[in-house]
Motif scaffolding. Structure first.
Motif, PDB file in Angstrom:
ATOM      1  N   MET A 193       0.789  -1.223   0.000  1.00 37.76           N
ATOM      2  CA  MET A 193       0.000   0.000   0.000  1.00 37.76           C
ATOM      3  C   MET A 193       0.827   1.283   0.000  1.00 37.76           C
ATOM      4  O   MET A 193       0.281   2.362  -0.181  1.00 37.76           O
ATOM      5  CB  MET A 193      -0.913   0.027   1.236  1.00 37.76           C
ATOM      6  N   LYS A 194       2.128   1.197   0.201  1.00 35.68           N
ATOM      7  CA  LYS A 194       2.943   2.381   0.453  1.00 35.68           C
ATOM      8  C   LYS A 194       2.869   3.444  -0.638  1.00 35.68           C
ATOM      9  O   LYS A 194       2.922   4.632  -0.350  1.00 35.68           O
ATOM     10  CB  LYS A 194       4.394   2.002   0.747  1.00 35.68           C
ATOM     11  N   ASP A 195       2.714   3.039  -1.890  1.00 34.54           N
ATOM     12  CA  ASP A 195       2.675   4.010  -2.975  1.00 34.54           C
ATOM     13  C   ASP A 195       1.364   4.790  -3.033  1.00 34.54           C
ATOM     14  O   ASP A 195       1.295   5.834  -3.680  1.00 34.54           O
ATOM     15  CB  ASP A 195       2.942   3.324  -4.316  1.00 34.54           C
ATOM     16  N   ALA A 196       0.331   4.318  -2.358  1.00 36.33           N
ATOM     17  CA  ALA A 196      -0.961   4.999  -2.349  1.00 36.33           C
ATOM     18  C   ALA A 196      -1.184   5.831  -1.084  1.00 36.33           C
ATOM     19  O   ALA A 196      -2.189   6.516  -0.968  1.00 36.33           O
ATOM     20  CB  ALA A 196      -2.082   3.973  -2.486  1.00 36.33           C
ATOM     21  N   MET A 197      -0.256   5.767  -0.143  1.00 33.95           N
ATOM     22  CA  MET A 197      -0.437   6.455   1.135  1.00 33.95           C
ATOM     23  C   MET A 197      -0.108   7.932   1.031  1.00 33.95           C
ATOM     24  O   MET A 197       0.697   8.349   0.214  1.00 33.95           O
ATOM     25  CB  MET A 197       0.450   5.817   2.201  1.00 33.95           C
ATOM     26  N   LYS A 198      -0.754   8.704   1.923  1.00 35.17           N
ATOM     27  CA  LYS A 198      -0.481  10.130   2.064  1.00 35.17           C
ATOM     28  C   LYS A 198      -0.107  10.393   3.507  1.00 35.17           C
ATOM     29  O   LYS A 198      -0.367   9.584   4.396  1.00 35.17           O
ATOM     30  CB  LYS A 198      -1.727  10.942   1.702  1.00 35.17           C
ATOM     31  N   SER A 199       0.465  11.555   3.736  1.00 40.64           N
ATOM     32  CA  SER A 199       0.856  11.946   5.084  1.00 40.64           C
ATOM     33  C   SER A 199      -0.355  11.966   6.010  1.00 40.64           C
ATOM     34  O   SER A 199      -1.430  12.427   5.645  1.00 40.64           O
ATOM     35  CB  SER A 199       1.501  13.334   5.048  1.00 40.64           C
ATOM     36  N   SER A 200      -0.163  11.442   7.205  1.00 42.44           N
ATOM     37  CA  SER A 200      -1.218  11.452   8.214  1.00 42.44           C
ATOM     38  C   SER A 200      -0.814  12.389   9.341  1.00 42.44           C
ATOM     39  O   SER A 200       0.322  12.857   9.409  1.00 42.44           O
ATOM     40  CB  SER A 200      -1.463  10.049   8.742  1.00 42.44           C
ATOM     41  N   ILE A 201      -1.758  12.640  10.230  1.00 38.12           N
ATOM     42  CA  ILE A 201      -1.520  13.498  11.386  1.00 38.12           C
ATOM     43  C   ILE A 201      -1.598  12.633  12.639  1.00 38.12           C
ATOM     44  O   ILE A 201      -2.555  11.879  12.824  1.00 38.12           O
ATOM     45  CB  ILE A 201      -2.547  14.639  11.454  1.00 38.12           C
ATOM     46  N   ILE A 202      -0.592  12.763  13.486  1.00 42.87           N
ATOM     47  CA  ILE A 202      -0.565  12.041  14.749  1.00 42.87           C
ATOM     48  C   ILE A 202      -0.585  13.062  15.880  1.00 42.87           C
ATOM     49  O   ILE A 202       0.216  14.008  15.880  1.00 42.87           O
ATOM     50  CB  ILE A 202       0.691  11.161  14.873  1.00 42.87           C
ATOM     51  N   THR A 203      -1.492  12.873  16.812  1.00 37.23           N
ATOM     52  CA  THR A 203      -1.531  13.710  18.006  1.00 37.23           C
ATOM     53  C   THR A 203      -1.092  12.851  19.191  1.00 37.23           C
ATOM     54  O   THR A 203      -1.670  11.790  19.434  1.00 37.23           O
ATOM     55  CB  THR A 203      -2.941  14.272  18.248  1.00 37.23           C
ATOM     56  N   ILE A 204      -0.069  13.310  19.871  1.00 37.19           N
ATOM     57  CA  ILE A 204       0.500  12.596  21.009  1.00 37.19           C
ATOM     58  C   ILE A 204       0.137  13.345  22.290  1.00 37.19           C
ATOM     59  O   ILE A 204       0.329  14.556  22.380  1.00 37.19           O
ATOM     60  CB  ILE A 204       2.040  12.512  20.908  1.00 37.19           C
ATOM     61  N   SER A 205      -0.362  12.586  23.258  1.00 36.13           N
ATOM     62  CA  SER A 205      -0.591  13.142  24.593  1.00 36.13           C
ATOM     63  C   SER A 205      -0.151  12.093  25.602  1.00 36.13           C
ATOM     64  O   SER A 205       0.124  10.943  25.238  1.00 36.13           O
ATOM     65  CB  SER A 205      -2.058  13.528  24.790  1.00 36.13           C
ATOM     66  N   PHE A 206      -0.078  12.497  26.845  1.00 38.55           N
ATOM     67  CA  PHE A 206       0.374  11.598  27.891  1.00 38.55           C
ATOM     68  C   PHE A 206      -0.621  11.598  29.039  1.00 38.55           C
ATOM     69  O   PHE A 206      -1.158  12.640  29.403  1.00 38.55           O
ATOM     70  CB  PHE A 206       1.774  11.991  28.382  1.00 38.55           C
ATOM     71  N   THR A 207      -0.875  10.427  29.591  1.00 35.58           N
ATOM     72  CA  THR A 207      -1.779  10.287  30.733  1.00 35.58           C
ATOM     73  C   THR A 207      -1.037  10.739  31.994  1.00 35.58           C
ATOM     74  O   THR A 207       0.197  10.855  31.985  1.00 35.58           O
ATOM     75  CB  THR A 207      -2.221   8.818  30.901  1.00 35.58           C
ATOM     76  N   PRO A 208      -1.766  10.967  33.088  1.00 34.94           N
ATOM     77  CA  PRO A 208      -1.095  11.320  34.344  1.00 34.94           C
ATOM     78  C   PRO A 208      -0.087  10.261  34.794  1.00 34.94           C
ATOM     79  O   PRO A 208       0.892  10.580  35.467  1.00 34.94           O
ATOM     80  CB  PRO A 208      -2.254  11.438  35.342  1.00 34.94           C
TER      81      PRO A 208
ATOM     82  N   LEU B 260       1.606   6.862  26.909  1.00 28.53           N
ATOM     83  CA  LEU B 260       1.505   7.623  25.670  1.00 28.53           C
ATOM     84  C   LEU B 260       0.194   7.293  24.962  1.00 28.53           C
ATOM     85  O   LEU B 260      -0.061   6.126  24.657  1.00 28.53           O
ATOM     86  CB  LEU B 260       2.696   7.290  24.768  1.00 28.53           C
ATOM     87  N   ALA B 261      -0.603   8.318  24.703  1.00 28.16           N
ATOM     88  CA  ALA B 261      -1.850   8.159  23.949  1.00 28.16           C
ATOM     89  C   ALA B 261      -1.611   8.733  22.553  1.00 28.16           C
ATOM     90  O   ALA B 261      -1.167   9.867  22.406  1.00 28.16           O
ATOM     91  CB  ALA B 261      -2.996   8.884  24.643  1.00 28.16           C
ATOM     92  N   MET B 262      -1.891   7.913  21.545  1.00 30.84           N
ATOM     93  CA  MET B 262      -1.650   8.302  20.160  1.00 30.84           C
ATOM     94  C   MET B 262      -2.973   8.279  19.396  1.00 30.84           C
ATOM     95  O   MET B 262      -3.677   7.277  19.410  1.00 30.84           O
ATOM     96  CB  MET B 262      -0.663   7.323  19.516  1.00 30.84           C
ATOM     97  N   LYS B 263      -3.270   9.388  18.737  1.00 30.34           N
ATOM     98  CA  LYS B 263      -4.441   9.461  17.862  1.00 30.34           C
ATOM     99  C   LYS B 263      -3.924   9.759  16.456  1.00 30.34           C
ATOM    100  O   LYS B 263      -3.215  10.735  16.242  1.00 30.34           O
ATOM    101  CB  LYS B 263      -5.394  10.559  18.316  1.00 30.34           C
ATOM    102  N   VAL B 264      -4.255   8.884  15.519  1.00 27.32           N
ATOM    103  CA  VAL B 264      -3.798   9.024  14.142  1.00 27.32           C
ATOM    104  C   VAL B 264      -5.001   9.306  13.250  1.00 27.32           C
ATOM    105  O   VAL B 264      -5.996   8.585  13.309  1.00 27.32           O
ATOM    106  CB  VAL B 264      -3.090   7.739  13.656  1.00 27.32           C
TER     107      VAL B 264
END
Length: 177
Positions: free
Chosen positions: A52-67, A71-75
């Motif tokens: 699939m690599k040739d069809a992929m586009k840049s994604s956005i990752i949001t990183i946050s941390f719990t108390p 590490l919480a990752m939202k893609v």
């Protein structure tokens, strides 16, 4: 070539799997690492990613941390006709900058970062006989400089099972902002 949403979702899951006994950023600072990142480039030996690599586009990752320091990752990943969201929680491990997701047998390490411009993340997913490995080049802006891409390419042969022909430099995406 038309790519189905489930195939891209599987490719993303493979992409999010990478890292063995690799170094982590010395003095890793989770607070500085938190925030929004763009996946500018990735390399993986996962068979779904390779298809699939040739069809992929840049994604956005949001990183946050719990108390607790996990590490919480939202893609948010642009698919053919919509934006797909994936969330993953990684438990803090040692040393700082190392995280695991035991239920998925994933190991994530922040190998290198300057916090303000780029990060190189190494992941390993242990399933089956052969683990799948990946490196991701994350940037705060969607563009990666030629020097940064070259630095990323130089790390590829240092990861067992990865070669430069497995590399995908992901094009910018105005979608899923």
């Amino acid at each position: 070539m038309e790519v189905t949403v489930p195939s891209l979702a599987l490719a993303l899951l493979c992409l999010l799997r990478a890292g063995a006994e690799v170094p982590v950023q010395p003095g890793f600072d989770a607070e500085k690492f938190a925030g929004t990142w763009h996946v500018a480039a990735a390399v993986s030996n996962c068979s779904v990613f390779l298809k699939m690599k040739d069809a992929m586009k840049s994604s956005i990752i949001t990183i946050s941390f719990t108390p607790e320091g996990d590490l919480a990752m939202k893609v948010v990943w642009p698919m053919l006709d919509k934006c797909q969201t994936f969330e993953q929680l990684f438990q803090r491990s040692e040393p700082a900058g190392h995280y695991t997701a035991a239920q998925d047998k994933r190991d994530l390490r922040v190998r290198e970062t300057d916090y303000g411009h780029y990060a190189i993340v190494h992941e390993l997913h242990q399933s089956g006989r052969e683990p799948s490995a990946a490196l991701q080049l994350l940037t705060r802006e969607q563009d990666a400089s030629p020097q940064l891409l070259q630095k990323f390419k130089e790390l590829i042969p240092t990861v067992r099972g990865l070669t430069e022909d497995m590399l995908a430099v992901l094009p910018k995406s105005g979608e899923c902002q």
